[in-house]
Motif scaffolding. Sequence first.
Motif, PDB file in Angstrom:
ATOM      1  N   SER A  93       0.837  -1.203   0.000  1.00 39.25           N
ATOM      2  CA  SER A  93       0.000   0.000   0.000  1.00 39.25           C
ATOM      3  C   SER A  93       0.869   1.249   0.000  1.00 39.25           C
ATOM      4  O   SER A  93       2.024   1.219   0.463  1.00 39.25           O
ATOM      5  CB  SER A  93      -0.953   0.005   1.203  1.00 39.25           C
ATOM      6  N   ILE A  95       0.286   5.552   0.670  1.00 41.70           N
ATOM      7  CA  ILE A  95      -0.565   6.733   0.921  1.00 41.70           C
ATOM      8  C   ILE A  95       0.331   7.963   0.905  1.00 41.70           C
ATOM      9  O   ILE A  95       1.279   8.062   1.690  1.00 41.70           O
ATOM     10  CB  ILE A  95      -1.277   6.663   2.287  1.00 41.70           C
ATOM     11  N   GLN A  97       0.271  12.094   1.249  1.00 43.43           N
ATOM     12  CA  GLN A  97      -0.568  13.191   1.731  1.00 43.43           C
ATOM     13  C   GLN A  97       0.116  14.521   1.491  1.00 43.43           C
ATOM     14  O   GLN A  97       1.346  14.622   1.547  1.00 43.43           O
ATOM     15  CB  GLN A  97      -0.752  13.080   3.251  1.00 43.43           C
ATOM     16  N   GLY A 124      -3.844   4.622  -8.476  1.00 43.30           N
ATOM     17  CA  GLY A 124      -4.367   5.113  -7.208  1.00 43.30           C
ATOM     18  C   GLY A 124      -5.564   6.027  -7.356  1.00 43.30           C
ATOM     19  O   GLY A 124      -6.013   6.316  -8.468  1.00 43.30           O
ATOM     20  N   MET A 139      -4.879  13.575  -0.541  1.00 49.09           N
ATOM     21  CA  MET A 139      -4.398  12.215  -0.316  1.00 49.09           C
ATOM     22  C   MET A 139      -4.419  11.435  -1.628  1.00 49.09           C
ATOM     23  O   MET A 139      -5.395  11.517  -2.375  1.00 49.09           O
ATOM     24  CB  MET A 139      -5.329  11.528   0.689  1.00 49.09           C
ATOM     25  N   CYS A 141      -3.965   7.477  -2.771  1.00 51.81           N
ATOM     26  CA  CYS A 141      -3.892   6.149  -2.158  1.00 51.81           C
ATOM     27  C   CYS A 141      -3.898   5.089  -3.242  1.00 51.81           C
ATOM     28  O   CYS A 141      -4.737   5.124  -4.147  1.00 51.81           O
ATOM     29  CB  CYS A 141      -5.102   5.917  -1.252  1.00 51.81           C
ATOM     30  N   SER A 142      -2.975   4.131  -3.108  1.00 53.04           N
ATOM     31  CA  SER A 142      -2.893   3.076  -4.120  1.00 53.04           C
ATOM     32  C   SER A 142      -4.195   2.285  -4.159  1.00 53.04           C
ATOM     33  O   SER A 142      -4.891   2.153  -3.150  1.00 53.04           O
ATOM     34  CB  SER A 142      -1.709   2.149  -3.823  1.00 53.04           C
ATOM     35  N   LEU A 283      -8.118   1.908   0.692  1.00 54.98           N
ATOM     36  CA  LEU A 283      -7.191   0.988   1.351  1.00 54.98           C
ATOM     37  C   LEU A 283      -7.757   0.411   2.645  1.00 54.98           C
ATOM     38  O   LEU A 283      -7.062  -0.313   3.353  1.00 54.98           O
ATOM     39  CB  LEU A 283      -5.862   1.699   1.646  1.00 54.98           C
TER      40      LEU A 283
END
Lengths: 311, 311
Positions: A93, A95, A97, A124, A139, A141-142, A283
């Motif tokens: 994973s 993330i 930000q 993502g 953000m 996120c994958s 996630l």
Amino acid sequence: MFFEGSEKKVEVVVNSEVNLLSFERSFWEELVLNSKAQILSSIENSKTKAFLLSESSLFVWEDRFVLITCGQTTLVKAIEFFLSKIPSNNIASLIFQRKNEYFSHLQKSSFLDDVKALSEEIDGTAYRFGKMHEHHNFMYCSNKEYTPSVEDKTIELLMYEISPEASSFLNKTYEDPKIIRDFLQLEKLFPDYIIDDFAFKPQGYSVNAIKDDFYFTIHITPEEFNSYISFETNETNSSDKLQGLMEILKPETFDVVSFNNEEGISIPDHFHKRTKVTSTINLGYDVIFSHFYNKETVNDRPYILNIKESK
Amino acid sequence: MFFEGSEKKVEVVVNSEVNLLSFERSFWEELVLNSKAQILSSIENSKTKAFLLSESSLFVWEDRFVLITCGQTTLVKAIEFFLSKIPSNNIASLIFQRKNEYFSHLQKSSFLDDVKALSEEIDGTAYRFGKMHEHHNFMYCSNKEYTPSVEDKTIELLMYEISPEASSFLNKTYEDPKIIRDFLQLEKLFPDYIIDDFAFKPQGYSVNAIKDDFYFTIHITPEEFNSYISFETNETNSSDKLQGLMEILKPETFDVVSFNNEEGISIPDHFHKRTKVTSTINLGYDVIFSHFYNKETVNDRPYILNIKESK
């Protein structure tokens, strides 16, 4: 000269085929250099390595690392470096930000530039928590399937416009970071942590601290007109610690960003909740972004800019 | 492609040795070109000339002009052009404003850059009304002694995130601007005004209107994720008109900026006052900047960015 305190942050989790604690220090040095920061010092225990950087912090565990950078750093370059060394099927994973910035025009890239670059490497989803013209948190996120462990909780507390007393104390040059550590009562609030801190010149302070696989980190940009202090931890019961810091620093406004950690913090009475943005991100984390302001200072005077000293 | 709706604005007052109404149209064309905008159309009566621009508006009276530009325009260049043509002892007052922007990194200059340039030409004071990370209004005001006339009142209403219904109606291509004029009920809200309006492609709308020496102007950036509508007028009793617009557009948040016009607007019950910044600026105007938000939507969901379509 204005210093942008607002951070960029990445947390990357790898699968069990990779042990990040086995990586040489030179790997992390190179990673950090890619973001245009440098390692100042480090501490470690059997589970966690913590590097204090010229611009913020790096934490490394067996299965993940957290890199936080501020100023005009290029965090995405460090991520690209990491992804170029680790096969993508070992990435569990990611993330990334990015917080609202004072002067986005002084940044090397915008969040959308960053997302464009990252999405070339890893598929993502990009979110904005909070309103564009107010406090917010971007953000990326994958999109891989991922289930966080039950203990995987994080809370970030971002404090703006601390009290004149705190700003005046912190906005000085100190040779010994312990003076600031004591002002923040860190050894009292966080007993049993190994602490590594640094007092910047002409002002500013960073601290990394670890205990088993727990960490906390604080970064202080004390300049009076734009004071900003960030705190974050993966400790689960940290509410009293956050409140302790709030009592010392007395911010005018603050944001709380939590990952699977709703109980996080109880809010003093004189704060008003402006916004609470909630989502279970792709996630599997319950993410909450909240912004609070001091309702006693709604009526205000304008800020007069110093033209001569402005950049 | 993102369009920055947030405006820059300047109001320059000249003394009785200059009559701006006597200036040729070519002068104003050149002034506007300096800001990288163009005149699309114009209306006039015996007291006021109003030019609708490719990016916002220009109003001219005998003793003053107001230039408003948005997008990536360089308003300061237009001010520099004006100041190069008019002897500085004929300038009675200058107020330059700049609103919080979505993407300041896409702008040709920052407010501080602008202030640096302007302060080379005319001594002034720079203010920020409102907090840096929230809605705010920058202002640079000349330091010369000045006393505004009793009738000199202005109110600006800046509306963000209009209702999905209004956004969906306005976010279309219209050949005839009258469709939008009717949607906004302008002829009903503002009887007896001469109206000049324009529907942009693929979307967007501007209107200038004059009656004697009164004006109002509206600029609409209807894009759903960052809808923004600005209104301003020098009419003294405009409270019902502002409320009429608010009822049609139903913004989630709005700012009011008033110059000697406190009575300006009464606020619907479901709005909460986040901030009210008050000051008598050096030029003798009572300036009030207020920001309001819809307290019914404090609990919110994140905004998911479209990565592919993002600039």
